[in-house]
Design a protein around this motif. Structure first.
Motif, mmCIF file in Angstrom:
data_model
loop_
_atom_site.group_PDB
_atom_site.id
_atom_site.type_symbol
_atom_site.label_atom_id
_atom_site.label_comp_id
_atom_site.label_asym_id
_atom_site.label_seq_id
_atom_site.Cartn_x
_atom_site.Cartn_y
_atom_site.Cartn_z
ATOM 1 N N LEU A 114 0.828 -1.205 0.000
ATOM 2 C CA LEU A 114 0.000 0.000 0.000
ATOM 3 C C LEU A 114 0.862 1.255 0.000
ATOM 4 C CD1 LEU A 114 -2.746 -1.154 2.475
ATOM 5 C CD2 LEU A 114 -3.003 -0.754 0.039
ATOM 6 N N PHE A 130 -7.091 -4.758 9.220
ATOM 7 C CA PHE A 130 -6.813 -3.333 9.410
ATOM 8 C C PHE A 130 -7.193 -2.896 10.819
ATOM 9 C CE2 PHE A 130 -5.806 -1.640 5.172
ATOM 10 C CZ PHE A 130 -6.034 -2.765 4.422
ATOM 11 N N THR A 190 -8.987 -0.384 11.631
ATOM 12 C CA THR A 190 -10.414 -0.062 11.695
ATOM 13 C C THR A 190 -11.262 -1.246 11.245
ATOM 14 O OG1 THR A 190 -10.244 0.760 9.460
ATOM 15 C CG2 THR A 190 -10.038 2.376 11.217
ATOM 16 N N ALA A 207 -12.001 -2.232 8.558
ATOM 17 C CA ALA A 207 -12.364 -2.007 7.157
ATOM 18 C C ALA A 207 -13.405 -3.015 6.680
ATOM 19 C CB ALA A 207 -11.121 -2.049 6.258
ATOM 20 N N TRP A 251 -16.689 -3.729 4.987
ATOM 21 C CA TRP A 251 -17.479 -2.920 4.046
ATOM 22 C C TRP A 251 -18.930 -2.839 4.510
ATOM 23 C CZ3 TRP A 251 -14.402 -6.771 1.168
ATOM 24 C CH2 TRP A 251 -13.146 -6.262 0.846
ATOM 25 N N HIS A 253 -21.670 -1.876 3.196
ATOM 26 C CA HIS A 253 -22.786 -2.153 2.293
ATOM 27 C C HIS A 253 -22.903 -3.640 1.973
ATOM 28 C CE1 HIS A 253 -19.173 -1.765 -0.040
ATOM 29 N NE2 HIS A 253 -19.765 -2.194 -1.136
ATOM 30 N N TYR A 299 -15.315 -12.069 -0.432
ATOM 31 C CA TYR A 299 -14.780 -11.129 -1.423
ATOM 32 C C TYR A 299 -13.443 -11.556 -2.037
ATOM 33 C CZ TYR A 299 -13.691 -6.493 -3.344
ATOM 34 O OH TYR A 299 -13.377 -5.429 -4.165
ATOM 35 N N HIS A 351 -13.666 5.392 4.300
ATOM 36 C CA HIS A 351 -12.345 5.381 4.927
ATOM 37 C C HIS A 351 -11.364 4.697 3.978
ATOM 38 C CE1 HIS A 351 -9.189 4.484 7.793
ATOM 39 N NE2 HIS A 351 -9.779 5.306 8.650
ATOM 40 N N HIS A 366 -9.096 2.743 4.466
ATOM 41 C CA HIS A 366 -8.892 1.322 4.746
ATOM 42 C C HIS A 366 -9.856 0.432 3.958
ATOM 43 C CE1 HIS A 366 -6.665 1.756 8.857
ATOM 44 N NE2 HIS A 366 -5.932 2.088 7.819
ATOM 45 N N LEU A 367 -11.089 0.946 3.723
ATOM 46 C CA LEU A 367 -12.077 0.132 2.999
ATOM 47 C C LEU A 367 -11.578 -0.154 1.589
ATOM 48 C CD1 LEU A 367 -15.384 1.888 4.080
ATOM 49 C CD2 LEU A 367 -14.400 -0.209 4.972
ATOM 50 N N GLU A 412 -8.257 0.117 0.607
ATOM 51 C CA GLU A 412 -7.003 -0.621 0.663
ATOM 52 C C GLU A 412 -7.247 -2.092 0.953
ATOM 53 O OE1 GLU A 412 -4.340 3.083 2.371
ATOM 54 O OE2 GLU A 412 -4.834 1.408 3.665
ATOM 55 N N SER A 413 -8.216 -2.325 1.833
ATOM 56 C CA SER A 413 -8.532 -3.689 2.202
ATOM 57 C C SER A 413 -8.931 -4.509 0.976
ATOM 58 C CB SER A 413 -9.655 -3.642 3.229
ATOM 59 O OG SER A 413 -10.210 -4.879 3.389
ATOM 60 N N SER A 414 -9.667 -3.864 0.059
ATOM 61 C CA SER A 414 -10.078 -4.553 -1.154
ATOM 62 C C SER A 414 -8.871 -4.888 -2.028
ATOM 63 C CB SER A 414 -11.068 -3.686 -1.920
ATOM 64 O OG SER A 414 -11.236 -4.173 -3.206
ATOM 65 N N THR A 474 -12.269 -2.703 -7.323
ATOM 66 C CA THR A 474 -12.454 -1.957 -6.077
ATOM 67 C C THR A 474 -13.405 -0.798 -6.294
ATOM 68 O OG1 THR A 474 -10.217 -2.538 -5.466
ATOM 69 C CG2 THR A 474 -11.224 -0.722 -4.267
ATOM 70 N N ILE A 480 -16.657 -1.566 -4.253
ATOM 71 C CA ILE A 480 -16.545 -0.926 -2.947
ATOM 72 C C ILE A 480 -16.882 0.562 -3.015
ATOM 73 C CG2 ILE A 480 -15.032 -0.491 -0.972
ATOM 74 C CD1 ILE A 480 -15.485 -3.451 -1.465
ATOM 75 N N LEU A 534 -20.693 2.566 -2.128
ATOM 76 C CA LEU A 534 -20.709 3.378 -0.920
ATOM 77 C C LEU A 534 -21.068 4.829 -1.230
ATOM 78 C CD1 LEU A 534 -17.579 1.972 0.927
ATOM 79 C CD2 LEU A 534 -19.950 1.794 1.659
#
Lengths: 360, 559
Positions: free
Chosen positions: A55, A90, A92, A94, A96, A98, A107, B454, B456-457, B459-461, B471, B475, B479
């Motif tokens: 990242l 993560f 938080t 993370a 999702w 929705h 996923y 966020h 992270h949502l 990046e996590s993907s 993504t 994602i 959203l």
């Protein structure tokens, strides 16, 4: 799978200053171990983790995971995160908002084009593993903090990654839940035999979870070792002080004996666990409060220190006391039902094995 | 990645900069030039002409009274309602939400017209009723006056002021009040010494926004002020550019410069107050619960006051328009009036080519403008929320600038620009003007949507093995959908009723609904006006209900 990091640097520029988030980091993370990056905030541990997962792009150096080089400045290799085949939890979580639990966990398989039936089966198996059996259709946002954490773990595990990375995954939980979740996590990871890289600033978490710990400060790795080595036998004052409560006493090396190093300090002459210092070297004697065992009255002998109780605070499971020995003040703990009070004379004998010398 | 982001940021700065700075620059240039089509040498003539005009003094005095009067009244009413709702045990609290949202569905122009129908001195329905009932010689009220304008404008600005003050009051840390009580101050003293001072930034923010809005207001002064020859700056400007033989855009630009500078200054003061107001908000993490004040015997009378206000603000305006659209001419409701009801005005309007053209144009502008506006808003919000460089800061300030634009002044600025281009007198001119003026209404919901996503949502993907495209598709876009929908609907409902910019930019062939309604109002064609107005309200209400429905659906998906 083993992770090898060579000469990794990453600089940030902010307000005209250059911050070295990572400064020539060399590190080998052994396969199938739980490896923790520990350090105060801003030490570069999260940056290092984000470089491993892809990242963030370092400024120099090389990272390889198993046999594959995933990043190399010199060779111009930069594998994007989605091609690295890793799993990550993560800070938080993370999750999702929705998607329901099934879609969140499934996923990584869905994006790899795995057959529907197989996705269903693998998600169910992973959810069973993290003890969330039957939670597939729950909306992810309606779960408790601990459950969300387990969904995040399941998502990281479901595609059987080469390595799983944790970025302070427990820091969002309250103290009690954090302790429970830590135990769960330890149990899960113990069963998996997977390479895990764990980032935290919480020393208890690091000690409890890890097979090995690397302590970081200011973008550098200061020391690497097993939890016991880091705790009892640290090489530097910073690590000794950071990993647990420690009384730090200035000392001067008098002589080296066969298995001991003798030092002069405010507590008198103390025999310590042998460390290779020349006679006359300025060092720091590090004493953990839990190894100061107090006995009432005065005494004499090798490694015996006489002191007086200076202050006493009741903290529940113990009294925390401050002991005055000459010019030194030491922190120690005594039993909560002890009769000892402020002003009482006491003594304690220091076990050389628990007298740690570090360079000042 | 970094490079493409910088490119995106700077191209957005260029687009938004063009949209917001262009009309301002053209207005300034225009004010120093000889005339609309011939710039000629720079000259101060227009300033001299505009500011030595003997009528200007009256106009300024009227404007100051109108602006301050309506803003004070709106703020006081909002404070009263917010306090009742958040801090007392008044019944039917749902009514307050209705009061704060529903007036947004009734366009200002129609609201003003309905009050003219009710309280004009010759045949206003309420006036006639009162005159007959009390056997008076003359009508008791005259809405065509400064007082009438202040009242109507205050009612129009009330929901906005309420939406600023109520949240501040709801998040007020009650411990501040409780400690004042403990130290011996009584309820009233606590209110004056603690509650109101702590809320001061929010109250001032609401007041200043009221000033900016009433300064820019054109609907109220044109419908209620012009018949009684009570001119304020907005109508003064309008007269210069649209009435008489010699329209003078230069003079209008010269006057407009002052209005614009005042407005921009105030909006930055407003921004400072809202920032401070957020700083003041002090909810501690423990479950807070404002203590509810028992109203006791005052409960019902106070509720009656709120109910009366709702009647004035919602029921009466819509009812009077609906009624007027069915009766042949203005008459007090009676058996005779109901017997004479017909669909004549509705047929007239639906057969009137000009009204149909206006309806078609407005729908086109609402759909096309909202779509383009939201597209731009998505990128602007993305850059201001997620990129955070110096350029994105510039972009944010530029976007915010248009929040202060008084429509009629910015219209004059755009006029100076469009007249040099082939866009003059086309729908494109209106479309560009609309997007420039209402961009903040699209950016705000999009920005809060982006804040929710966020990093992270995202990046996590990526870590899970999804490509950037996947993504985006699975994602980020899902959203953002609620934000996109609400931004689109907000913009569309603004565009369907747009008046102040349109009265300047609209030309034969590019009439829009509000301009057509204003024309009916000038000609006293109240029946046709009401029929067309009801159509406008129905479109705008449908949009708002659709927005609520979409919002609920997405909430349901979360559950």
């Amino acid at each position: 799978m083993e992770i090898r990091i060579r000469g990794l640097s990453k600089h940030y520029h902010a307000e005209g200053k250059t911050i070295k988030a990572l400064d020539e980091v060399d590190l080998t993370i052994p396969a199938s171990e739980i490896f923790t990056l520990l350090g105060p905030s801003g030490c570069g541990k999260t940056t290092l983790l984000r470089c491993i997962v892809g990242l963030e792009s370092p400024d120099a150096g090389e990272i390889s995971i198993g046999d594959e080089v995933v990043w190399s400045k010199a060779r111009g290799i930069a594998l994007p995160p989605e091609k690295r085949g890793l799993g990550m939890v993560f800070q938080t979580y993370a999750i999702w908002p929705h998607m329901n639990v099934f879609d969140n966990v499934g996923y990584p398989l869905q994006v790899r084009g795995v057959d529907r039936a197989l996705v269903r089966e693998r998600v169910a198996a992973t959810l069973r593993f993290v003890q969330l059996e039957g939670f597939e259709n729950r909306p992810a946002t309606k779960l408790s903090g601990g459950q969300q954490q387990r969904v995040a773990l399941a998502r990281a595990l479901v595609a059987e990654p080469k390595v799983i990375l944790f970025d302070e995954p427990l820091s969002n939980l309250d103290a009690k839940l954090r302790e429970e979740t830590r135990k769960e996590l330890k149990a899960f990871l113990g069963k998996l035999k997977i390479t895990a890289v764990y980032v935290t600033h919480d020393r208890v978490e690091a000690l409890a979870l890890s097979d090995a710990i690397a302590v970081m400060r200011a973008g550098r790795i200061i020391e690497t070792g097993t939890p016991r080595k880091i705790y009892f036998d640290a090489d530097t004052q910073f690590v000794a002080d950071f990993i647990g409560r420690a009384n730090l006493v200035k000392a001067r090396v008098r002589s080296q004996e066969s298995a001991r190093t003798l030092v002069e300090c405010g507590l008198g002459t103390i025999a310590c666990e042998r460390r290779e210092f020349g006679a006359g070297a300025e060092v720091t004697l590090c004493l953990r409060p839990e190894f100061i065992h107090i006995v009432p009255g005065e005494a004499s002998g090798d490694n015996v220190v006489n002191a007086r109780i200076d202050s006493r605070v009741f903290v529940g499971e113990a009294y925390e006391v401050e002991l005055r020995a000459g010019a030194e003040v030491l922190l120690a703990r005594i039993d909560p039902d002890s009769e000892l009070d402020i002003g009482d004379a006491i003594h304690f004998r220091l076990d050389p094995a628990h007298c740690l010398l570090v360079s000042s | 990645m970094e490079k493409s982001r910088a490119q995106l940021t700077w191209s957005l700065v260029a687009i938004v900069g063009f949209l917001t700075v262009c009309p301002v620059v053209m207005l300034a240039l225009g004010s120093f030039s000889q005339g609309l089509t011939a710039f000629g040498d720079l000259t101060f003539d227009k300033y001299v002409q505009a500011y030595t005009d003997p009528a200007l003094l009256d106009v300024i005095v009227n404007t100051v009274i109108f602006v301050l009067g309506s803003s004070v009244l709106a703020t006081v009413l909002a404070l009263f309602l917010a306090y009742l709702n958040t801090r007392t045990n008044i019944p039917f609290k749902g009514l307050f939400t209705v009061l704060s949202i529903v007036p947004m569905m009734i366009p200002h122009l129609l609201f003003s017209v309905s009050w003219a129908l009710l309280l004009n001195p010759t045949n206003g329905m309420l006036n006639t009723l009162l005159k007959n009932a009390l056997a008076l010689d003359a009508a008791p009220f005259n809405i065509y006056s400064l007082e009438g304008m202040i009242l109507v404008e205050a009612l129009l600005d009330l929901p906005v002021a309420y939406l600023i003050i109520a949240p501040a009051m709801a998040s007020f840390d009650v411990a501040l009040e409780e400690s004042s009580r403990v130290f011996g101050a009584a309820t009233w003293r606590t209110l004056l010494r603690v509650t109101l001072p702590v809320l001061r930034p929010a109250i001032l923010a609401a007041f200043i926004l009221g000033v900016v809005r009433s300064l820019a207001s054109f609907a109220v002064p044109s419908v209620l002020g012009m018949p009684g020859r009570v001119n304020v700056l907005a109508t003064h400007l309008y007269e210069m550019i649209s009435l008489g033989f010699a329209t003078d855009y230069g003079k209008a630009a010269a006057v407009g410069m002052s209005v614009l500078v005042t407005s921009v200054t105030l909006i930055y003061v407003y921004r400072a107050f809202t920032a401070e107001s957020e700083k003041y908000v002090t909810i501690s993490s423990r479950g807070y619960r404002p203590s509810v004040i028992e109203l006791g015997g005052a409960r019902l009378p106070l509720f009656a006051a709120v109910a009366f206000l709702s009647l004035l603000m919602i029921v009466l305006p819509v009812a009077v328009l609906l009624y007027t659209s069915f009766v042949p001419y203005t008459m007090v409701p009676s058996a005779r009036a109901f017997a004479a009801m017909s669909l004549k005005h509705w047929h007239d309007v639906l057969d009137d080519p000009l009204s149909l053209l206006a309806l078609k144009n407005s729908l086109l502008l609402a759909i096309g403008g909202a779509t383009l506006g939201v597209l731009l808003s998505v990128f602007v919000a993305y850059v201001t929320v997620k990129v955070r460089t110096r350029a994105s800061g510039i972009l944010e300030s530029l976007t915010f600038l248009s929040f202060s634009f008084p429509g009629i002044v910015i219209g004059v600025g755009f006029m100076w620009f469009f007249v040099q281009t082939p866009l003059y007198a086309t729908l494109w001119a209106l479309l560009i003007g609309y997007i420039a003026t209402y961009l903040p209404y699209g950016v705000r919901p999009m920005a809060s949507a982006f804040v929710q996503v966020h990093s992270h949502l995202e990046e996590s993907s990526l870590v899970c093995g999804a490509s950037h495209l996947t993504t985006m598709r699975r994602i980020i876009v899902p959203l953002l959908v609620p934000g996109i929908v609400s931004a689109w609907i907000l913009m569309a409902s603004m565009f369907i009723r747009e008046l102040t910019l349109s009265v300047v930019l609209s030309r034969p062939g590019t009439e829009v609904l509000a301009v057509q309604i204003l024309k009916f109002s000038d000609d006293g064609l109240w029946g046709k006006l009401s029929a067309l107005g009801i159509i406008m309200i129905v479109i705008s209400t449908t949009l708002v209900i659709a927005a609520t429905f979409v919002g609920m659906r997405f909430k349901a998906a979360d559950n």
